[in-house]
Motif scaffolding. Sequence first.
Motif, short mmCIF file in Angstrom:
data_model
loop_
_atom_site.label_atom_id
_atom_site.label_comp_id
_atom_site.label_asym_id
_atom_site.label_seq_id
_atom_site.Cartn_x
_atom_site.Cartn_y
_atom_site.Cartn_z
N ILE A 19 0.84 -1.21 0.00
CA ILE A 19 0.00 0.00 0.00
C ILE A 19 0.87 1.25 0.00
CG2 ILE A 19 -1.71 1.33 1.31
CD1 ILE A 19 -2.82 -1.33 2.35
N LYS A 20 1.96 1.22 0.75
CA LYS A 20 2.85 2.39 0.79
C LYS A 20 3.55 2.60 -0.55
CE LYS A 20 3.62 2.79 5.73
NZ LYS A 20 4.60 2.92 6.83
N ILE A 21 3.85 1.52 -1.24
CA ILE A 21 4.41 1.65 -2.59
C ILE A 21 3.38 2.31 -3.50
CG2 ILE A 21 5.16 0.35 -4.63
CD1 ILE A 21 6.37 -1.72 -2.68
N HIS A 44 -13.15 9.99 0.79
CA HIS A 44 -13.19 9.75 2.22
C HIS A 44 -12.07 10.47 2.96
CE1 HIS A 44 -15.57 6.14 0.99
NE2 HIS A 44 -16.22 6.43 2.09
N HIS A 45 -12.30 10.65 4.24
CA HIS A 45 -11.25 11.14 5.13
C HIS A 45 -11.20 10.24 6.36
CE1 HIS A 45 -8.58 13.71 7.35
NE2 HIS A 45 -9.43 13.72 8.35
N PRO A 46 -10.05 9.57 6.63
CA PRO A 46 -8.82 9.59 5.82
C PRO A 46 -9.00 8.85 4.50
CG PRO A 46 -8.65 7.94 7.54
CD PRO A 46 -9.92 8.69 7.80
N HIS A 47 -8.09 9.09 3.55
CA HIS A 47 -8.18 8.46 2.24
C HIS A 47 -8.08 6.94 2.36
CE1 HIS A 47 -8.06 12.25 0.05
NE2 HIS A 47 -7.15 12.65 0.90
N CYS A 48 -8.58 6.25 1.35
CA CYS A 48 -8.71 4.79 1.42
C CYS A 48 -7.38 4.09 1.68
CB CYS A 48 -9.33 4.26 0.14
SG CYS A 48 -11.11 4.61 0.01
N VAL A 55 -6.34 0.22 9.45
CA VAL A 55 -7.10 -0.95 9.90
C VAL A 55 -6.22 -2.19 9.96
CG1 VAL A 55 -9.36 -0.09 9.17
CG2 VAL A 55 -7.99 -1.42 7.56
N LEU A 56 -5.26 -2.30 9.06
CA LEU A 56 -4.35 -3.45 9.10
C LEU A 56 -3.47 -3.40 10.34
CD1 LEU A 56 -3.44 -3.57 5.32
CD2 LEU A 56 -4.54 -5.43 6.59
N LYS A 57 -3.03 -2.21 10.72
CA LYS A 57 -2.24 -2.07 11.94
C LYS A 57 -3.08 -2.36 13.18
CE LYS A 57 1.27 1.31 10.50
NZ LYS A 57 1.76 2.71 10.69
N ILE A 65 -8.11 -6.68 6.42
CA ILE A 65 -8.20 -6.71 4.96
C ILE A 65 -9.65 -6.60 4.49
CG2 ILE A 65 -8.35 -9.22 4.71
CD1 ILE A 65 -6.18 -6.87 2.56
N PHE A 66 -10.56 -7.16 5.29
CA PHE A 66 -11.99 -7.05 4.96
C PHE A 66 -12.45 -5.60 5.04
CE2 PHE A 66 -16.29 -6.62 6.68
CZ PHE A 66 -17.03 -7.19 5.64
N TYR A 67 -12.07 -4.91 6.13
CA TYR A 67 -12.46 -3.51 6.27
C TYR A 67 -11.86 -2.66 5.14
CZ TYR A 67 -14.04 -4.66 11.01
OH TYR A 67 -14.69 -5.20 12.09
N ALA A 68 -10.62 -2.98 4.76
CA ALA A 68 -9.96 -2.22 3.69
C ALA A 68 -10.69 -2.38 2.36
CB ALA A 68 -8.50 -2.66 3.57
N PHE A 69 -10.98 -3.64 1.99
CA PHE A 69 -11.68 -3.89 0.73
C PHE A 69 -13.08 -3.29 0.74
CE2 PHE A 69 -8.59 -7.29 -0.38
CZ PHE A 69 -8.38 -6.92 -1.70
N ASP A 70 -13.76 -3.39 1.88
CA ASP A 70 -15.11 -2.83 1.99
C ASP A 70 -15.09 -1.32 1.75
OD1 ASP A 70 -17.99 -3.16 2.83
OD2 ASP A 70 -17.33 -1.75 4.37
#
Length: 397
Positions: A19-21, A44-48, A55-57, A65-70
């Motif tokens: 994601i950072k890449i 969105h804020h914060p950006h996706c 959320v991964l942290k 990963i579910f929250y991120a994809f959602d």
Amino acid sequence: MKLLKQINKALAYVIIIFIKIYQFTLSPDKSIFFLYLRGRVCAHHPHCSQYSINVLKRYGFWPGIFYAFDRVLHCTPSMTINYDPDHYKIVFFSSAPIGVPFLQELAKDKRFEVVGVVTQCDKPQGRGMETCENIIKTEAKKIFPNQNENFINTPTKLNPEKSEEGKEFHKRLTSKEPDFLVVIAYGKIIPENILDIAKIAPINVHGSILPKYRGASPIQSVFLNREKSSGITIMKMDKGMDTGDMIDIKQTKLHFDRTCKDLIERMKSEGPAFLNDTVRKFGKKVLGHKKQDDDKATYCSKIEKESGLIDPYKDSLEEIYNKYRAFFLRPKIYFIHNGKRVIIEELQRNEASYNEEKHTPLLNIQHATPRTVKTLKVKPEGKKPMDRDSFKNGYLK
């Protein structure tokens, strides 16, 4: 179990690297191509991308990963700007035992961060009138042992426009930047300028199905008025007395032999998870809110010690039984005999024959109870509890 947690955390950090890449190379708001991609930014804020890292942290690979994809799947550049953090900051207001499981559940749920607790100050209690610590304060110390001195607040005055204490309280609360204020049985009117501190909304957990029984004693009033069902209303607070918009309702049926204790226990067991899900959905805009019908509103007042006084020779069994159910925990129902208080500890009835005798008094001139009364236990002042026959033979001859 420990190994699984380590794997979950390690996988999360692998995804974070990718994601950072992406953020450095392709992200519309952070990458080296920002000027070229400008105008296509996340709504969105914060950006996706940053949300996904957060959320991964916080949760690990799963469910992070579910929250991120959602989040990504529900994001389009045409959306209006939407505040949607990876978790919500909560300031919790309560002063009663019923608030304990709600605080515990919020503390356990990683979707929330309790950043402050507000409760009433320590007060004298019991026969000795010794100063006792508020139960919410005690529980907060156990759940959050390493917080600073500003974490638990016990203000006597809340309004910043009327006192220096109120100004200081407002300043401390504002510095916490809460997304929600969550209030359950706090025991004080919270002024509008305090409610406005919440970024998203101040939320109240009310012990009835609004707009019925606005006020200080909704649970007791449900039984006093022979309701066959009740429940919890999660509402958005405003400056009025329980007049805010309703967000969601959870209903429950009331069996004929249930008391306020049973309803409170059910609220304590089912309410916390319901609150957490409702707050989360409201924050995500999955749930909206609707106005109450003020024409159907009813109000209930504070329960006093004298509210439990009955006359067993004049009051109907129905009236007495309603009070027994409503005041089972406090203040109890009682009558006066020879100048002393007699508490009714237990009153059970037969449902099948109750309707036939509900308009008769609890005791007749021979001091006998109606046939529908299965059990009657009383506790004369200064004595141990006893059944009706023992009381009749020892006190009513």
